[in-house]
Enzyme design. Structure first.
Site, PDB file in Angstrom:
ATOM      1  N   TRP A 149       0.816  -1.215  -0.193  1.00 43.47           N
ATOM      2  CA  TRP A 149      -0.047  -0.283   0.066  1.00 43.47           C
ATOM      3  C   TRP A 149       0.888   1.302   0.015  1.00 43.47           C
ATOM      4  O   TRP A 149       0.455   2.404  -0.366  1.00 43.47           O
ATOM      5  CB  TRP A 149      -0.959   0.182   1.145  1.00 43.47           C
TER       6      TRP A 149
ATOM      7  N   GLU B 191       0.982  -1.811  13.308  1.00 47.12           N
ATOM      8  CA  GLU B 191       0.891  -3.225  13.369  1.00 47.12           C
ATOM      9  C   GLU B 191       1.401  -3.669  14.634  1.00 47.12           C
ATOM     10  O   GLU B 191       1.464  -4.860  15.003  1.00 47.12           O
ATOM     11  CB  GLU B 191       2.051  -3.855  12.355  1.00 47.12           C
TER      12      GLU B 191
ATOM     13  N   LYS C 201       3.349   1.906  16.290  1.00 48.10           N
ATOM     14  CA  LYS C 201       4.572   2.013  15.184  1.00 48.10           C
ATOM     15  C   LYS C 201       4.422   3.056  14.227  1.00 48.10           C
ATOM     16  O   LYS C 201       5.626   3.507  13.898  1.00 48.10           O
ATOM     17  CB  LYS C 201       4.370   0.705  14.393  1.00 48.10           C
TER      18      LYS C 201
END
Ligand code: BGC
Length: 767
Positions: free
Chosen positions: A356, A486, A598
């Protein structure tokens, strides 16, 4: 790591040879032309640590998946960019001793990536084991004007002796991928020939039948006298030609090696060798010097459209040009079958596949610095993969719709970690968003009616089935997802995923309405082709109305996911720095339970859908989430930098910008030897143009809201917008917009409209 590269506005320069940094330099000094690329390996023998890497865009291998515990729905294989025939190789034996910088004493070593003209240069003096001293100068590039051609000029001069040099110029197709799952060799022998000063190797992949032919021609002269080859030989997947030349103290032996690398992606496989011969003949007849000056002209044009100039900070100047250079080396947009791997042509990690990252981070760069067709091709790439994305959704049990893969080379999913492969579905939203971004920037609404609507409808159908209705609350929810962060996976109601899903439904409905109004017959054709039912669009409206978003009214923030506030909330600055980076110091379990983030998640939504939120909302969310963010994805700082600029947090914006501006040059993440972080380079460009420049397109108007970091005297960036090319120059006092084309245009600077006629410069005061 202590920076070891010299600062220079147009070049990356390494002086002195440090073997421990060689693999890092091999990544940094990589060259590419959108079609193929080459790590900065030495041409001559080198027995020290090195990742020999030569890559051809779109040539990949389905490497059998390796996982600890198989899950239904995992792909059978991970498509990997293929390390291919080494076309640069030269073995030099000087008076019986192999020239090898791992064994010789090296002095006066210099490696330079000339970004202005697009070539790699190297010079050194080597003292061989017997005391013979030679100087070497080597220049090479992969041509932009002849995509399949690479060329090398390699000059050897003996300093303190007379003698003989044996030069073996070779092609080696017996190459393995450093990241092969089962140490399997991916290439099989097809053919190899060598005669006179020419040699050819054709290999083919063991699966998928990619044929790859390299043909080379080598010329040697000593002090201007042409040297004929003495022998030529072949073995499996290998061919060479050998020259013996006299070496005379102070006299130079020059080697010119040209290689054509062609594949059956572009030519029928039965004519590949003939094509290689024809391309090579053309290149040789043009000659090294003329090819190199054509390379310079081609790079001049690229810089004309995409340069950023920073005055008063050479390190920043070098950093941003390095990023722009690699972006332009990685993707040139002529071929809609290609995309942008996170490592480009500089390494193998991440398989070289599409993430992405392309839509979310890279597209804006190409939109603003290149011809419209180039970014359009990035959208067409996903359109071409639509059927595969539909199959992917079916494979996971959906009855309709398209789920684009997390990682892909050919449209099929390659990724195999369930919490990402199956749950990090927000990527589908980024692909829809890219269509919006493209249309918004270029004004090319026709794209929706041509191809875009099909992708939007199928993504919307996926969202329709992926949400579930909760009758007791009369809302739609999305459970079991992973957002961009994540470090918190398998959550319920990730705000960003819910938001981008609902936004996609809305944009799809709006696009359908627009199409119906502007071109009813085309609209009707699509309704029929897509079997679009009124119940579907009604359902989409219902989902938009009743989508559930976790929020905390007291704090006035959107919650990253349900129960986010039940975590122990703390700031990164309150952690002892010995814990950072978390991904190297903490167990995965500890990371998942923590509040640490993150990369931008809620804030990714504030960035994409910026126009939907007021400054106070953005500020509250930024103030809440940024202090918990560890930015352990290189995609993270740019989003924060752009939002910080918007909020007037100038120090924060600059600080965030610095975290990626020289990420690879300074090996900030200690992993540059694996390859450069190509997709995050686009993010750094965004930090300057969308962040410091405040560039946005709202309702067809180009907006600028620049501020200049205190350390800089000025900065300027180029953008192409609706037929005009603008150079925006920002000093501490003024913003100057120069229209470098004849197309009249208007810009909103701090919301005031300023007309900039063809070839005019307009100046306003910096706020
Ligand atoms: C990031 C993803 C990204 C991938 C490839 C990961 O570390 O979390 O968002 O797509 O790297 O760049």
């Amino acid at each position: 790591m202590k920076p070891y590269l010299k600062e220079h506005p147009w070049s990356i320069i390494e002086e002195g040879f440090d073997q421990t940094k060689h693999e890092i330099s091999e990544s940094i000094f990589s060259i590419g032309n959108g079609h193929m690329g080459q790590r900065a390996n030495f041409e001559e023998t080198y027995t020290g640590a090195s990742l020999q890497g030569s890559y051809m865009a779109g040539v990949y291998y389905p490497d059998k998946t390796r996982v600890g515990w198989w899950k239904n729905g995992y792909p059978e294989y991970f498509a990997k960019v293929l390390n291919a025939t080494n076309w640069i190789g030269l073995k030099l034996v000087i008076n019986g001793i192999i020239l090898n910088l791992n064994t010789a004493k090296v002095s006066e070593f210099k490696r330079e990536l000339n970004m202005k003209e697009g070539f790699l240069y190297r010079a050194f003096t080597a003292t061989l084991e017997n005391g013979d001293i030679v100087t070497v100068e080597a220049t090479r590039f992969v041509s932009i004007t002849m995509k399949e051609i690479g060329a090398i000029e390699y000059k050897v001069t003996p300093v303190n002796f007379d003698g003989e040099i044996e030069i073996t110029s070779f092609l080696d197709g017996d190459i393995i991928n450093s990241d092969a799952n089962y140490d399997e060799k991916f290439w099989a022998e097809v053919n190899q020939t060598a005669t006179d000063n020419k040699a050819l190797v054709t290999v083919k992949t063991k699966k998928l039948d990619f044929y790859y032919t390299s043909k080379m021609q080598t010329f040697v002269d000593t002090d201007g006298v042409n040297i004929e080859p003495t022998t030529a030989s072949t073995r499996e997947k290998y061919a060479d030609v050998v020259f013996h030349a006299p070496l005379k103290q102070g006299k130079t032996t020059a080697i010119y090696k040209y290689a054509a690398n062609v594949t059956n992606r572009d030519h029928a496989h039965d004519v590949l060798e003939a094509v290689a011969t024809a391309k090579l003949t053309d290149a040789v007849s043009i000659g090294f010097g003329a090819l190199k000056s054509a390379q310079k002209d081609a790079w001049d044009k690229k810089w004309q459209d995409s340069d950023i100039v920073i005055e008063g900070d050479v390190s920043a100047q070098q950093g941003i040009r390095f990023n722009i250079f690699h972006m332009n080396q990685t993707y040139t947009g002529e071929d809609a079958r290609l995309n942008i791997g996170p490592k480009g042509f500089t390494g193998e990690k991440y398989g070289g596949s599409t993430y992405w990252d392309t839509e979310a981070y890279c597209l804006p760069f190409y939109l603003a610095t290149a011809d419209q067709n180039i970014s359009r091709n990035l959208l067409v790439y996903r359109h071409n993969h639509l059927e595969k994305a539909k199959e992917n959704a079916q494979k996971l049990g959906f009855t309709k719709g398209a789920l684009y893969p997390m990682v892909t080379m050919n449209g099929e999913e390659s990724h195999n970690e369930w919490e990402i492969t199956f749950e990090e579905i927000h990527r589908n939203g980024a692909i829809a968003y890219a269509i919006y971004d493209y249309v918004n920037y270029t004004g090319d609404k026709d794209y929706i009616g041509e191809l875009g609507i099909e992708v939007l409808v199928e993504i919307s159908r996926f969202w329709e089935e992926r949400v579930h209705y909760v009758p007791r609350k009369d809302v739609y929810m999305m459970h079991g997802v992973t957002g961009p962060n994540e470090y918190d996976n398998n959550v319920n109601n990730n705000w960003y995923t819910n938001r981008i899903a609902s936004w996609t439904l809305d944009y799809t409905l709006q696009s359908l309405r627009d199409l119906k109004e502007t071109d009813p017959s085309l609209y009707q054709q699509w309704v029929e082709k897509l079997h679009l039912q009124p119940e579907e669009t009604t359902k989409w409206e219902d989902i938009i109305d009743k989508m559930y978003y976790p929020v905390d009214e007291n704090l006035g923030v959107f919650l990253q996911a349900d129960n986010f506030l039940d975590k122990e909330i703390m700031k990164v600055e309150d952690l002892d720095s010995k814990h950072l980076p978390l991904n190297q110091n903490w167990s995965w379990d500890r990371i998942l339970r923590s509040c640490f983030i993150k990369q931008a998640d809620v804030l990714q939504g504030m960035h994409f859908l910026n126009h939907e939120y007021d400054l106070d909302t953005i500020k509250r969310n930024f103030d809440f989430y940024e202090p918990m963010t560890v930015h352990e994805s290189s995609l993270s700082p740019c989003v924060h930098s752009i939002l910080a600029c918007q909020l007037g947090y100038q120090d924060k914006a600059y600080d965030m910008y610095l975290r990626t501006a020289r990420l690879d040059l300074d090996n900030y993440n200690n992993d540059t030897e694996d390859g450069c972080h190509i997709t995050s380079m686009a993010g750094t460009w965004m930090s300057v143009v969308q962040g410091f420049g405040g560039m946005k397109v709202i309702d067809h108007d180009l907006h600028l809201r620049p501020f200049i970091p205190g350390k800089w005297d000025s900065f300027s960036f180029k953008i192409v917008f609706r037929g005009a090319r603008l150079n925006i120059h920002v000093t501490q006092q003024h913003i100057e917009v120069t229209n470098e084309t004849a197309v009249d245009t208007a810009v909103k600077i701090f919301d005031e409209t300023v007309h900039v006629g063809g070839n005019e410069t307009v100046s306003v005061k910096t706020k």
